[in-house]
Design a protein around this motif. Structure first.
Motif, PDB file in Angstrom:
ATOM      1  N   MET A 105     -22.145  -0.951  13.024  1.00 54.72           N
ATOM      2  CA  MET A 105     -22.662  -1.237  14.353  1.00 54.72           C
ATOM      3  C   MET A 105     -22.023  -2.509  14.896  1.00 54.72           C
ATOM      4  O   MET A 105     -21.944  -3.526  14.205  1.00 54.72           O
ATOM      5  CB  MET A 105     -24.186  -1.414  14.321  1.00 54.72           C
ATOM      6  N   GLU A 106     -21.543  -2.411  16.094  1.00 51.20           N
ATOM      7  CA  GLU A 106     -20.968  -3.572  16.764  1.00 51.20           C
ATOM      8  C   GLU A 106     -22.080  -4.364  17.406  1.00 51.20           C
ATOM      9  O   GLU A 106     -23.186  -3.857  17.636  1.00 51.20           O
ATOM     10  CB  GLU A 106     -19.958  -3.113  17.809  1.00 51.20           C
ATOM     11  N   GLU A 107     -21.789  -5.609  17.726  1.00 48.61           N
ATOM     12  CA  GLU A 107     -22.767  -6.454  18.410  1.00 48.61           C
ATOM     13  C   GLU A 107     -23.169  -5.812  19.724  1.00 48.61           C
ATOM     14  O   GLU A 107     -22.306  -5.397  20.494  1.00 48.61           O
ATOM     15  CB  GLU A 107     -22.188  -7.832  18.682  1.00 48.61           C
ATOM     16  N   PRO A 108     -24.472  -5.735  19.984  1.00 49.12           N
ATOM     17  CA  PRO A 108     -24.867  -5.201  21.287  1.00 49.12           C
ATOM     18  C   PRO A 108     -24.468  -6.193  22.375  1.00 49.12           C
ATOM     19  O   PRO A 108     -24.377  -7.401  22.131  1.00 49.12           O
ATOM     20  CB  PRO A 108     -26.386  -5.084  21.190  1.00 49.12           C
ATOM     21  N   PRO A 109     -24.201  -5.684  23.573  1.00 49.40           N
ATOM     22  CA  PRO A 109     -23.811  -6.600  24.662  1.00 49.40           C
ATOM     23  C   PRO A 109     -24.956  -7.551  24.979  1.00 49.40           C
ATOM     24  O   PRO A 109     -26.134  -7.195  24.867  1.00 49.40           O
ATOM     25  CB  PRO A 109     -23.519  -5.666  25.825  1.00 49.40           C
ATOM     26  N   GLY A 110     -24.604  -8.750  25.341  1.00 47.89           N
ATOM     27  CA  GLY A 110     -25.607  -9.772  25.691  1.00 47.89           C
ATOM     28  C   GLY A 110     -26.296  -9.468  27.028  1.00 47.89           C
ATOM     29  O   GLY A 110     -25.852  -8.593  27.746  1.00 47.89           O
ATOM     30  N   PRO A 111     -27.357 -10.224  27.313  1.00 48.63           N
ATOM     31  CA  PRO A 111     -28.099  -9.987  28.561  1.00 48.63           C
ATOM     32  C   PRO A 111     -27.291 -10.323  29.796  1.00 48.63           C
ATOM     33  O   PRO A 111     -26.363 -11.009  29.839  1.00 48.63           O
ATOM     34  CB  PRO A 111     -29.302 -10.916  28.458  1.00 48.63           C
TER      35      PRO A 111
END
Length: 137
Positions: free
Chosen positions: A131-137
């Protein structure tokens, strides 16, 4: 992209490699174990030479597994895998390769690992994207 190449096995597999018998009643000779280790070492060497190996380890059998759960603020520890499955994670590689197709190729090499008598084992090998880092807010 990074992938986990997950090798699966049963307690019988570990027992057979240590002088016992596997779930089909087969014993592994020292030569069988050496052939298996050599095969896996060969995959390691290929992954290193191609710059694809991030990490990899073989694991002890399901009998060495401890499952931990926190309930009502107290730690509970049970022996064995939680799912009660006969199969457990035997080892893994984390690879960083160009495509899913390459990850599947690596998994096929692992599945071809020789078993008792030197025949390719055909054991299941799971391929999962990391899993890649989820996009930031």
């Amino acid at each position: 992209m990074k992938y986990m190449i997950a090798l699966m096995g049963t307690q019988g597999d570990w027992d057979a490699m240590r002088g016992g018998r596997d779930d089909q009643g087969r014993a592994w000779s020292r030569g069988d174990v050496r052939a298996m280790v050599d095969h896996m070492d060969g995959i390691d060497a290929e992954l290193r030479s191609r710059g694809e190996l991030v990490e990899g380890q073989g694991l002890e059998g399901p009998s060495a597994t401890r499952t931990v759960r926190l309930r009502d603020g107290r730690r509970e520890v049970t022996e064995g895998p939680e799912n009660g499955s006969r199969e457990a994670l035997a080892g893994y590689w984390i690879v960083d390769c160009a495509s899913e197709e390459r990850a599947l190729e690596i998994a096929a090499l692992a599945s071809a690992c020789p078993g008792p008598g030197g025949a390719p084992g055909g054991d299941p090998v799971e391929v999962r994207p990391v899993m890649e880092e989820p996009p930031g807010p």
